[in-house]
Design a protein around this motif. Structure first.
Motif, PDB file in Angstrom:
ATOM      1  N   ARG A 240      21.008  10.322  -6.160  1.00 14.30           N
ATOM      2  CA  ARG A 240      20.569  10.495  -7.552  1.00 14.30           C
ATOM      3  C   ARG A 240      19.047  10.561  -7.674  1.00 14.30           C
ATOM      4  O   ARG A 240      18.511  10.861  -8.752  1.00 14.30           O
ATOM      5  N   ALA A 241      18.327  10.236  -6.616  1.00 22.80           N
ATOM      6  CA  ALA A 241      16.867  10.343  -6.581  1.00 22.80           C
ATOM      7  C   ALA A 241      16.455  10.712  -5.159  1.00 22.80           C
ATOM      8  O   ALA A 241      17.236  10.542  -4.214  1.00 22.80           O
ATOM      9  N   ALA A 242      15.219  11.189  -5.020  1.00 20.78           N
ATOM     10  CA  ALA A 242      14.747  11.614  -3.701  1.00 20.78           C
ATOM     11  C   ALA A 242      13.228  11.509  -3.648  1.00 20.78           C
ATOM     12  O   ALA A 242      12.545  11.636  -4.680  1.00 20.78           O
ATOM     13  N   PRO A 243      12.667  11.272  -2.445  1.00 14.64           N
ATOM     14  CA  PRO A 243      11.211  11.284  -2.308  1.00 14.64           C
ATOM     15  C   PRO A 243      10.664  12.698  -2.475  1.00 14.64           C
ATOM     16  O   PRO A 243      11.334  13.678  -2.146  1.00 14.64           O
TER      17      PRO A 243
ATOM     18  N   ALA B 271       0.842  -1.202   0.000  1.00 14.23           N
ATOM     19  CA  ALA B 271       0.000   0.000   0.000  1.00 14.23           C
ATOM     20  C   ALA B 271       0.876   1.251   0.000  1.00 14.23           C
ATOM     21  O   ALA B 271       0.619   2.208  -0.733  1.00 14.23           O
ATOM     22  N   ALA B 272       1.938   1.238   0.819  1.00 11.34           N
ATOM     23  CA  ALA B 272       2.855   2.385   0.870  1.00 11.34           C
ATOM     24  C   ALA B 272       3.587   2.573  -0.457  1.00 11.34           C
ATOM     25  O   ALA B 272       3.995   3.689  -0.794  1.00 11.34           O
ATOM     26  N   ALA B 273       3.761   1.466  -1.219  1.00 13.18           N
ATOM     27  CA  ALA B 273       4.425   1.544  -2.521  1.00 13.18           C
ATOM     28  C   ALA B 273       3.490   1.998  -3.628  1.00 13.18           C
ATOM     29  O   ALA B 273       3.930   2.198  -4.764  1.00 13.18           O
TER      30      ALA B 273
ATOM     31  N   THR C  15       5.459   6.477  -7.920  1.00 12.95           N
ATOM     32  CA  THR C  15       5.513   5.585  -6.760  1.00 12.95           C
ATOM     33  C   THR C  15       6.337   4.362  -7.145  1.00 12.95           C
ATOM     34  O   THR C  15       6.545   4.078  -8.338  1.00 12.95           O
ATOM     35  N   PRO C  16       6.799   3.569  -6.176  1.00 16.00           N
ATOM     36  CA  PRO C  16       7.503   2.328  -6.529  1.00 16.00           C
ATOM     37  C   PRO C  16       6.660   1.404  -7.403  1.00 16.00           C
ATOM     38  O   PRO C  16       7.194   0.753  -8.314  1.00 16.00           O
ATOM     39  N   TRP C  17       5.356   1.332  -7.147  1.00 12.57           N
ATOM     40  CA  TRP C  17       4.488   0.494  -7.975  1.00 12.57           C
ATOM     41  C   TRP C  17       4.473   0.992  -9.414  1.00 12.57           C
ATOM     42  O   TRP C  17       4.606   0.221 -10.364  1.00 12.57           O
TER      43      TRP C  17
ATOM     44  N   ASP D  69       1.557  10.977  -0.809  1.00 12.03           N
ATOM     45  CA  ASP D  69       1.070   9.794  -0.101  1.00 12.03           C
ATOM     46  C   ASP D  69       0.142   9.013  -1.036  1.00 12.03           C
ATOM     47  O   ASP D  69      -0.950   9.486  -1.351  1.00 12.03           O
ATOM     48  N   PRO D  70       0.560   7.829  -1.501  1.00  5.03           N
ATOM     49  CA  PRO D  70       1.842   7.171  -1.238  1.00  5.03           C
ATOM     50  C   PRO D  70       3.004   7.970  -1.816  1.00  5.03           C
ATOM     51  O   PRO D  70       2.822   8.761  -2.740  1.00  5.03           O
ATOM     52  N   VAL D  71       4.179   7.720  -1.247  1.00  7.84           N
ATOM     53  CA  VAL D  71       5.347   8.516  -1.582  1.00  7.84           C
ATOM     54  C   VAL D  71       5.750   8.294  -3.043  1.00  7.84           C
ATOM     55  O   VAL D  71       5.848   7.160  -3.508  1.00  7.84           O
TER      56      VAL D  71
END
Length: 351
Positions: free
Chosen positions: A336-339, A131-133, A295-297, A344-346
């Protein structure tokens, strides 16, 4: 190197008291785990055991017979890492033989946690992570339903707790052999390769032979995902660990590599270079994708896999997202990357 077939089991003699047995993995495209058998002055020692499955057990025992020994004669078992296609049959092997079982302490901790954990808690943890992804609700629903139903059991639940520790850099206590442990985290936190510091039986150039587990394979780049532990919130960098471990193995310069999947091969440094190049190209490609916050997903959906995202099964999507997260973690660690603050989700973006 010679092959010998007994019944349906085709064992391979690599010379110098080393043989391999292809132990099948049920419903898996890898096909089998190459379980290696190493002769010692105190009796034969297994390197890995195979999946906990009746067919795998029958194949392993038939393979040992083809090698001129039996499971009851085994002296010990060395586990390269905790995954069920490597450690799954360890409890049954120990019950039949009384053999000791050795593993790196980081992976022994994972085995202990898996044996003690309630499946429902792991399902809740996995659902929360996905869910967070950014996983969609229709992907989360089966996990929540399984948790409500009680969770069942996970692969590896019956694997044995090791009774010996593999110490990185140390020679293992194997009478008549020089086998040194090389810690190679990345695929798992406690993955080890085992360097046989003896002359190659065919006098091939290089320094001995390397049992590489899943760390170094001739054609496959092993899965690198985040190390999972509901009780440990340490921020790790498994891909960074893996890349460092690759260089460590290249420096050994073994004459031959005996992996746990596919086939034995030579020129480990060249294979390491190819894998380092592969991951750098992939990281560079991900930075292009992260020109738009994802998002990661979403990143996993956009990444290139061995088949289109729509054809990737449910469980494999979970693995793919974990791999996307590991690459993201490495990019963040490198700066090289950042949130993106406040999402939300990040979501993440290239910097």
């Amino acid at each position: 190197m010679t092959a010998r077939t007994t019944g349906a089991v085709r064992v391979r003699d690599h010379g110098g008291g080393v043989r391999s047995i292809p132990v099948p993995i049920p419903d898996n495209p890898l096909g089998h785990t190459l379980v290696h058998l190493l002769d010692t002055d105190r009796g034969p020692v297994l390197i890995d055991t195979g999946w906990d499955d009746p067919t795998a057990w029958d194949t392993l025992t038939a393979g040992l017979t083809a090698c001129g020994t039996s499971v009851t004669e085994l002296h010990g078992v060395l586990i390269t890492h905790h995954h069920p296609d490597h450690h799954g049959l360890s409890a049954r092997v120990r019950e039949a033989s009384g053999a000791w079982i050795a593993m790196h302490p980081a992976d022994a901790t994972v085995v202990r946690r898996t044996r003690d954990a309630e499946p429902a808690r792991w399902l809740a943890y996995l659902a929360g992570k996905l869910a967070a992804a950014g996983a969609p609700e229709d992907h989360l629903a089966p996990l929540r339903a399984a948790r409500t139903a009680g969770g069942g059991t996970f692969p590896g639940h019956r694997a044995a707790l090791p009774d010996r520790e593999i110490v990185p850099g140390a020679l293992l206590d194997l009478s008549g052999r020089r086998l040194r442990a090389v810690w190679t985290p990345g695929h798992t936190p406690g993955h080890v390769c085992l360097h046989l510091e003896e002359r190659h039986p065919a006098n091939a150039p290089g320094h001995g032979r390397l049992f590489s587990g899943d760390h170094l394979l001739p054609e496959i780049s092993p899965h690198i995902g985040l190390y999972e532990d509901p009780d440990d919130h340490t921020v790790t960098d498994p891909l960074g660990d893996y890349l460092t471990s690759l260089r460590r193995v290249a420096d050994l310069g073994p004459a031959e590599v005996l992996p746990a999947h596919q086939y034995a091969f030579t020129d480990a440094p060249a294979r390491v270079r190819a894998l380092l190049d592969h991951h750098e190209q992939r990281l560079t490609g991900l930075l292009v994708l992260l020109g738009t916050p994802l998002t990661p997903w979403q990143l996993a959906e956009a990444m290139e896999w061995n088949r289109p995202w729509a054809e990737i099964g449910y469980a494999s999507r979970n693995i793919a997202v974990s791999e996307a997260e590991a690459h993201l973690r490495h990019l963040v660690t490198q700066g090289r990357a950042a949130p993106v603050p406040g999402t939300d989700p990040v979501t993440y973006r290239a910097v």
